[in-house]
Design an enzyme around this catalytic site. Structure first.
Site, PDB file in Angstrom:
ATOM      1  N   ARG A  53       1.529  -4.529  -3.837  1.00  0.00           N
ATOM      2  CA  ARG A  53       1.817  -3.604  -4.936  1.00  0.00           C
ATOM      3  C   ARG A  53       1.845  -4.419  -6.226  1.00  0.00           C
ATOM      4  NH1 ARG A  53       5.335  -6.397  -6.635  1.00  0.00           N
ATOM      5  NH2 ARG A  53       5.802  -4.774  -8.103  1.00  0.00           N
ATOM      6  N   GLY A  54       1.980  -3.670  -7.341  1.00  0.00           N
ATOM      7  CA  GLY A  54       1.852  -4.343  -8.635  1.00  0.00           C
ATOM      8  C   GLY A  54       0.410  -4.182  -9.092  1.00  0.00           C
ATOM      9  N   ALA A  55       0.234  -3.766 -10.350  1.00  0.00           N
ATOM     10  CA  ALA A  55      -1.087  -3.339 -10.805  1.00  0.00           C
ATOM     11  C   ALA A  55      -2.228  -4.343 -10.544  1.00  0.00           C
ATOM     12  CB  ALA A  55      -1.013  -2.966 -12.276  1.00  0.00           C
ATOM     13  N   ARG A  95      -3.713   4.955  -4.693  1.00  0.00           N
ATOM     14  CA  ARG A  95      -2.596   5.148  -5.633  1.00  0.00           C
ATOM     15  C   ARG A  95      -3.199   5.525  -6.999  1.00  0.00           C
ATOM     16  NH1 ARG A  95       2.080   0.790  -5.782  1.00  0.00           N
ATOM     17  NH2 ARG A  95       3.256   2.610  -6.489  1.00  0.00           N
ATOM     18  N   GLN A 199      12.256  -3.069  -6.022  1.00  0.00           N
ATOM     19  CA  GLN A 199      11.333  -4.187  -6.276  1.00  0.00           C
ATOM     20  C   GLN A 199      11.996  -5.314  -7.066  1.00  0.00           C
ATOM     21  OE1 GLN A 199      10.512  -0.967  -6.573  1.00  0.00           O
ATOM     22  NE2 GLN A 199       8.351  -0.574  -6.194  1.00  0.00           N
ATOM     23  N   ASP A 240       1.468  -0.596 -15.762  1.00  0.00           N
ATOM     24  CA  ASP A 240       0.472  -0.079 -14.815  1.00  0.00           C
ATOM     25  C   ASP A 240      -0.714   0.554 -15.527  1.00  0.00           C
ATOM     26  OD1 ASP A 240       3.190  -0.049 -13.258  1.00  0.00           O
ATOM     27  OD2 ASP A 240       1.551  -0.193 -11.818  1.00  0.00           O
ATOM     28  N   LYS A 251       6.982   1.083 -14.012  1.00  0.00           N
ATOM     29  CA  LYS A 251       7.933   1.562 -12.993  1.00  0.00           C
ATOM     30  C   LYS A 251       8.989   2.495 -13.582  1.00  0.00           C
ATOM     31  CE  LYS A 251       7.800   1.044  -9.506  1.00  0.00           C
ATOM     32  NZ  LYS A 251       7.173   2.096  -8.658  1.00  0.00           N
TER      33      LYS A 251
END
Ligand code: MRU
Length: 348
Positions: A53-55, A95, A199, A240, A251
């Site tokens: 995860r994480g852009a 996503r 996170q 993001d 987030k």
């Protein structure tokens, strides 16, 4: 700060018919286990479940996912060119918010169009690895530019995880923090725990602490009180998707943080690569916001915490208006003030 203290977030293993190895972030901080993805379906599932995860990391995983999709077509004797398109469609549906995913997929589409079908597997792997290497350099540059904003700070707050686990090298927002901590080992980094999936508490605290950075986890609802006490000199977060006017999706909880930072006259910085900008969007209203399962809120770690039958909202991201953002740090430099004119001057 030594990034070698951290296991690789994602890495390609072996020759073109190899596989993608992901550090399974759903298991952190308790256990460090790796998930090996041998098929594109496994990569899509890993992105959806936040194993990766994480852009920027999502974008890189997707690029390697295309490699796996095309390798499978070659193995089965089906049309690899067709597989490029279907692989991209599958990965694009994983996503919706982080634009880096779509940016990376378009890079792969363009790369595929430039070679013959027989060259596709090796060429696509080469391009995915190039994107990965470029991301490392981008993170390093963001860290250097971001340092100029944080070098005199004694307390910095961050939200979610925009570090090594969300990208390559030291990440984006955390790259600036790692650089500032290198200069000033007493720098205290406050990590919002970041409900509902934690996170900040699970991932940011894990990677900063492991790297020797002075780290303190706070519940999301403590930030305003700490600001009032004068413990926080700056807030820095990742992104993001950034619209053409600077409105920034990150987030859930980031928007509230920007409001309380503004109230306390504390600078609020966003750090992101240029691949996070979506200049086709005029403003943040057009950014698609991922809605995730209610169970993430009702059953943290599988334990029921909300009475059955009660309604739940679970948007994974919110949009911070540009006028609450003091500056955006990119690999090319710092955008300040944050408006369409200054974004176009640096990003396009
Ligand atoms: O749902 P996640 O964990 O993928 O959300 C991640 C974030 O919001 C990060 O802050 C963002 O992707 C920036 S990562 C450099």
């Amino acid at each position: 700060m030594n990034e070698n203290r951290l296991p690789a977030t994602l890495q390609w293993m072996g020759p073109p018919n190899g596989f993608l190895r992901l550090l399974d972030q759903t298991c952190l901080p308790q256990t460090e286990v790796f998930l090996d993805c041998h098929t594109i379906a496994e990569v899509v599932d890993a992105i959806r479940r936040l194993v990766v995860r994480g852009a920027p990391a999502i974008g890189l995983a997707a690029a390697y996912g295309v490699v796996l999709g095309v390798a499978d077509a070659v193995k089965k004797g089906t049309d690899p060119n067709l597989a490029v398109g279907t692989s991209i469609d599958q990965l694009a549906a994983s996503r919706p918010t982080a634009v880096n995913l779509f940016w990376a997929l378009e890079k792969m589409r363009a790369a595929a169009a430039a070679v013959s079908p027989i060259e596709l597997p090796e060429h696509l792997l080469r391009v995915a690895k190039q994107l990965h290497a470029a991301d490392r350099e981008t993170c390093r540059q963001i860290g250097q530019h971001g340092l100029t904003l944080l070098e005199s700070c004694t307390g910095v707050l961050t939200h979610c995880n925009a570090g090594a686990l969300a990208a390559s090298a030291h990440g984006t927002a955390l790259a600036a923090i790692y650089a500032a901590a290198e200069l000033n080992p007493d720098l205290r980094v406050y990590a919002d725990e970041t409900r509902p999936l934690l996170q900040g508490a699970r991932l940011t605290a894990w990677e900063l602490h492991r790297s020797g950075v002075n780290t303190c986890v706070i519940c999301d609802n403590m930030a305003a009180a700490l600001m009032r006490e004068g413990k926080i000199d700056a807030v820095i977060v990742g992104a993001d998707r950034i619209a053409g006017n600077g409105d920034t999706a990150n987030k859930i909880g980031t928007y509230g943080l920007a409001i309380i930072a503004s109230y306390h006259a504390i600078p609020f910085y966003v750090a992101a690569p240029l691949s996070t900008f979506d200049l086709q969007l005029r403003d943040g209203c057009q950014i698609p916001i991922e809605q995730r399962a209610a169970a993430e809120v009702t059953h943290p770690a599988g334990v029921a915490r909300v009475p059955e039958g009660v309604a739940v909202e679970n948007p994974a991201f919110d949009v911070t208006p540009a006028d609450l953002i003091t500056a955006i740090v990119t690999e090319r430099g710092i955008i300040r003030p944050v408006d369409q004119q200054h974004i176009e001057a640096l990003a396009s």
